[in-house]
Scaffold this active site. Structure first.
Site, PDB file in Angstrom:
ATOM      1  N   ARG A   1     -87.794 -58.048 -34.058  1.00 40.06           N
ATOM      2  CA  ARG A   1     -87.722 -56.668 -34.584  1.00 40.06           C
ATOM      3  C   ARG A   1     -89.048 -56.317 -35.293  1.00 40.06           C
ATOM      4  O   ARG A   1     -89.565 -55.228 -35.151  1.00 40.06           O
ATOM      5  CB  ARG A   1     -86.586 -56.503 -35.599  1.00 40.06           C
ATOM      6  CG  ARG A   1     -85.192 -56.922 -35.177  1.00 40.06           C
ATOM      7  CD  ARG A   1     -84.497 -55.881 -34.356  1.00 40.06           C
ATOM      8  NE  ARG A   1     -84.932 -55.899 -32.972  1.00 40.06           N
ATOM      9  CZ  ARG A   1     -84.643 -56.870 -32.080  1.00 40.06           C
ATOM     10  NH1 ARG A   1     -83.926 -57.915 -32.423  1.00 40.06           N
ATOM     11  NH2 ARG A   1     -85.081 -56.795 -30.848  1.00 40.06           N
TER      12      ARG A   1
ATOM     13  N   HIS B   1     -81.765 -51.232 -47.876  1.00 36.78           N
ATOM     14  CA  HIS B   1     -81.348 -52.382 -47.067  1.00 36.78           C
ATOM     15  C   HIS B   1     -82.503 -53.346 -46.791  1.00 36.78           C
ATOM     16  O   HIS B   1     -82.439 -54.142 -45.856  1.00 36.78           O
ATOM     17  CB  HIS B   1     -80.729 -51.910 -45.742  1.00 36.78           C
ATOM     18  CG  HIS B   1     -79.377 -51.270 -45.923  1.00 36.78           C
ATOM     19  ND1 HIS B   1     -78.706 -50.618 -44.921  1.00 36.78           N
ATOM     20  CD2 HIS B   1     -78.569 -51.191 -47.012  1.00 36.78           C
ATOM     21  CE1 HIS B   1     -77.553 -50.154 -45.374  1.00 36.78           C
ATOM     22  NE2 HIS B   1     -77.441 -50.486 -46.648  1.00 36.78           N
TER      23      HIS B   1
ATOM     24  N   CYS C   1     -87.838 -65.240 -50.988  1.00 39.21           N
ATOM     25  CA  CYS C   1     -87.713 -66.680 -51.210  1.00 39.21           C
ATOM     26  C   CYS C   1     -86.283 -67.018 -51.601  1.00 39.21           C
ATOM     27  O   CYS C   1     -85.747 -66.444 -52.553  1.00 39.21           O
ATOM     28  CB  CYS C   1     -88.677 -67.141 -52.299  1.00 39.21           C
ATOM     29  SG  CYS C   1     -88.449 -68.891 -52.713  1.00 39.21           S
TER      30      CYS C   1
ATOM     31  N   CYS D   1     -92.474 -70.792 -49.879  1.00 34.06           N
ATOM     32  CA  CYS D   1     -92.873 -69.639 -50.701  1.00 34.06           C
ATOM     33  C   CYS D   1     -94.191 -69.916 -51.431  1.00 34.06           C
ATOM     34  O   CYS D   1     -94.341 -70.945 -52.086  1.00 34.06           O
ATOM     35  CB  CYS D   1     -91.756 -69.384 -51.715  1.00 34.06           C
ATOM     36  SG  CYS D   1     -92.183 -68.193 -52.989  1.00 34.06           S
TER      37      CYS D   1
ATOM     38  N   GLY E   1     -79.509 -38.638 -39.752  1.00 33.79           N
ATOM     39  CA  GLY E   1     -79.447 -39.714 -38.758  1.00 33.79           C
ATOM     40  C   GLY E   1     -78.701 -40.947 -39.199  1.00 33.79           C
ATOM     41  O   GLY E   1     -79.143 -42.068 -38.948  1.00 33.79           O
TER      42      GLY E   1
HETATM   43  N1  APR Z   1     -81.489 -37.529 -34.191  1.00 31.08           N
HETATM   44  C1  APR Z   1     -80.537 -37.460 -35.156  1.00 31.08           C
HETATM   45  N2  APR Z   1     -79.505 -38.327 -35.235  1.00 31.08           N
HETATM   46  C2  APR Z   1     -79.445 -39.309 -34.313  1.00 31.08           C
HETATM   47  C3  APR Z   1     -80.399 -39.440 -33.272  1.00 31.08           C
HETATM   48  C4  APR Z   1     -81.468 -38.493 -33.237  1.00 31.08           C
HETATM   49  N3  APR Z   1     -82.417 -38.529 -32.304  1.00 31.08           N
HETATM   50  N4  APR Z   1     -80.043 -40.501 -32.499  1.00 31.08           N
HETATM   51  C5  APR Z   1     -78.922 -41.008 -33.030  1.00 31.08           C
HETATM   52  N5  APR Z   1     -78.555 -40.296 -34.118  1.00 31.08           N
HETATM   53  C6  APR Z   1     -77.397 -40.507 -35.017  1.00 31.08           C
HETATM   54  C7  APR Z   1     -76.167 -41.042 -34.316  1.00 31.08           C
HETATM   55  O1  APR Z   1     -75.366 -39.960 -33.857  1.00 31.08           O
HETATM   56  C8  APR Z   1     -75.493 -41.822 -35.436  1.00 31.08           C
HETATM   57  O2  APR Z   1     -74.601 -40.994 -36.183  1.00 31.08           O
HETATM   58  O3  APR Z   1     -77.784 -41.497 -35.932  1.00 31.08           O
HETATM   59  C9  APR Z   1     -76.648 -42.221 -36.359  1.00 31.08           C
HETATM   60  C10 APR Z   1     -77.011 -43.696 -36.313  1.00 31.08           C
HETATM   61  O4  APR Z   1     -75.923 -44.435 -36.793  1.00 31.08           O
HETATM   62  P1  APR Z   1     -75.982 -46.026 -36.928  1.00 31.08           P
HETATM   63  O5  APR Z   1     -76.493 -46.633 -35.676  1.00 31.08           O
HETATM   64  O6  APR Z   1     -74.651 -46.446 -37.416  1.00 31.08           O
HETATM   65  O7  APR Z   1     -77.101 -46.291 -38.040  1.00 31.08           O
HETATM   66  P2  APR Z   1     -76.998 -46.209 -39.617  1.00 31.08           P
HETATM   67  O8  APR Z   1     -76.054 -45.146 -40.045  1.00 31.08           O
HETATM   68  O9  APR Z   1     -78.396 -46.152 -40.130  1.00 31.08           O
HETATM   69  O10 APR Z   1     -76.391 -47.627 -39.965  1.00 31.08           O
HETATM   70  C11 APR Z   1     -76.181 -47.952 -41.328  1.00 31.08           C
HETATM   71  O11 APR Z   1     -75.468 -50.168 -40.806  1.00 31.08           O
HETATM   72  O12 APR Z   1     -75.716 -52.070 -39.467  1.00 31.08           O
HETATM   73  C12 APR Z   1     -75.964 -51.486 -40.686  1.00 31.08           C
HETATM   74  O13 APR Z   1     -77.585 -52.150 -42.252  1.00 31.08           O
HETATM   75  C13 APR Z   1     -77.430 -51.454 -41.031  1.00 31.08           C
HETATM   76  O14 APR Z   1     -78.693 -49.775 -42.199  1.00 31.08           O
HETATM   77  C14 APR Z   1     -77.715 -49.984 -41.190  1.00 31.08           C
HETATM   78  C15 APR Z   1     -76.371 -49.421 -41.560  1.00 31.08           C
END
Ligand code: APR
Length: 230
Positions: free
Chosen positions: A56, A106, A114, A133, A172
């Site tokens: 990543r 996060h 460490c 470390c 997002g």
């Molecule tokens: N523009 C706007 N929104 C978008 C786009 C885009 N181009 N593409 C996807 N999305 C939206 C999706 O519809 C979804 O609701 O972004 C969201 C992404 O959701 P997740 O994949 O669940 O990500 P997130 O909410 O950041 O996850 C939260 O979960 O796994 C853990 O620690 C990890 O920080 C992460 C946390």
């Protein structure tokens, strides 16, 4: 100008080419979340977890900030301390767009933690087979990422910012993971107006005064222009 708190999630980086978490198959880049994003997963197979985050981290070199990240950096220029950006993302696209005060609740891919002394170290390359470390000279390093079951960073600062803001904007994020999913209700309880900018309605969409659905790369610049020109 209002005091603004912005919460971002994986969706803001999607148009940069960083995959979101909750794809249809429920896997994160082919792995079960329990295997790569929990302390238990790291204890069971540290090599797998290091390889996963090393990949990543390496992939960050292949992506660039998009207009949504750039618009938030422009907003910081206008609002200064009156803008707090909180991100759940572990990428560095906000910083590379020009934002300088992002709270990575996060953790961050480009940071090591460490296991012995808790020191956080800027980290660019692979972490697998890293020396101990540099601070305590003994501890093994782990990715400085907040896994499921761990306490997010900066919670006191975030709670203060939510209590004092006029506007809370969520960009997002699926609203599936707490405590971030609860920020909208907290800001609203303190009297803030709340706005969701997301591709589709999130799990918490009903908590917002207003929701706009579409690509972050379009919605965020137009919202920022609205705010700074009103
Ligand atoms: N523009 C706007 N929104 C978008 C786009 C885009 N181009 N593409 C996807 N999305 C939206 C999706 O519809 C979804 O609701 O972004 C969201 C992404 O959701 P997740 O994949 O669940 O990500 P997130 O909410 O950041 O996850 C939260 O979960 O796994 C853990 O620690 C990890 O920080 C992460 C946390």
């Amino acid at each position: 100008m209002p005091k603004v708190v912005v919460l971002t999630g994986a969706g803001i980086s999607a148009e940069s080419g960083v995959p979101t978490f909750r794809d249809a198959d429920g896997l994160w880049e082919g792995h079960r979340v329990e295997d790569v994003a929990t302390p238990e997963g790291f204890h069971t197979d540290p090599q797998l977890v290091h390889q996963f985050y090393d990949a990543r981290r390496g992939a960050l070199a292949t992506v660039e900030p998009n207009p949504a990240h750039l618009a938030l950096a422009e907003l910081e220029q206008r609002l200064g301390d009156d803008l707090t950006v909180v991100t759940q993302n572990i990428d560095d696209l906000h910083e590379r767009a020009g934002s300088s005060r992002v709270l990575h609740m996060h953790g961050e891919l480009r940071s090591a933690l460490c296991l012995r002394c808790g020191h956080r170290i800027r980290w660019e390359g692979p972490m697998l087979d890293a020396p101990p470390c540099e601070w305590c000279g003994e501890g093994r390093l782990r990715p400085d990422v907040v896994w499921f079951g761990e306490v997010p960073y900066y919670m006191d600062d975030i709670i203060d910012a939510l209590a004092g803001c006029d506007l809370f904007v969520s960009i997002g994020t699926s609203g599936a993971v707490y405590p971030a999913a609860g920020f909208v209700a907290r800001a609203r309880a303190h009297g803030a107006r709340t706005l969701e900018l997301n591709l589709a309605p999130s799990e918490g969409t009903g908590f917002f005064h207003e929701s706009r659905h579409g690509l972050a790369g379009l919605l965020v610049p137009s919202w920022v222009a609205e705010l700074v020109h009103r």
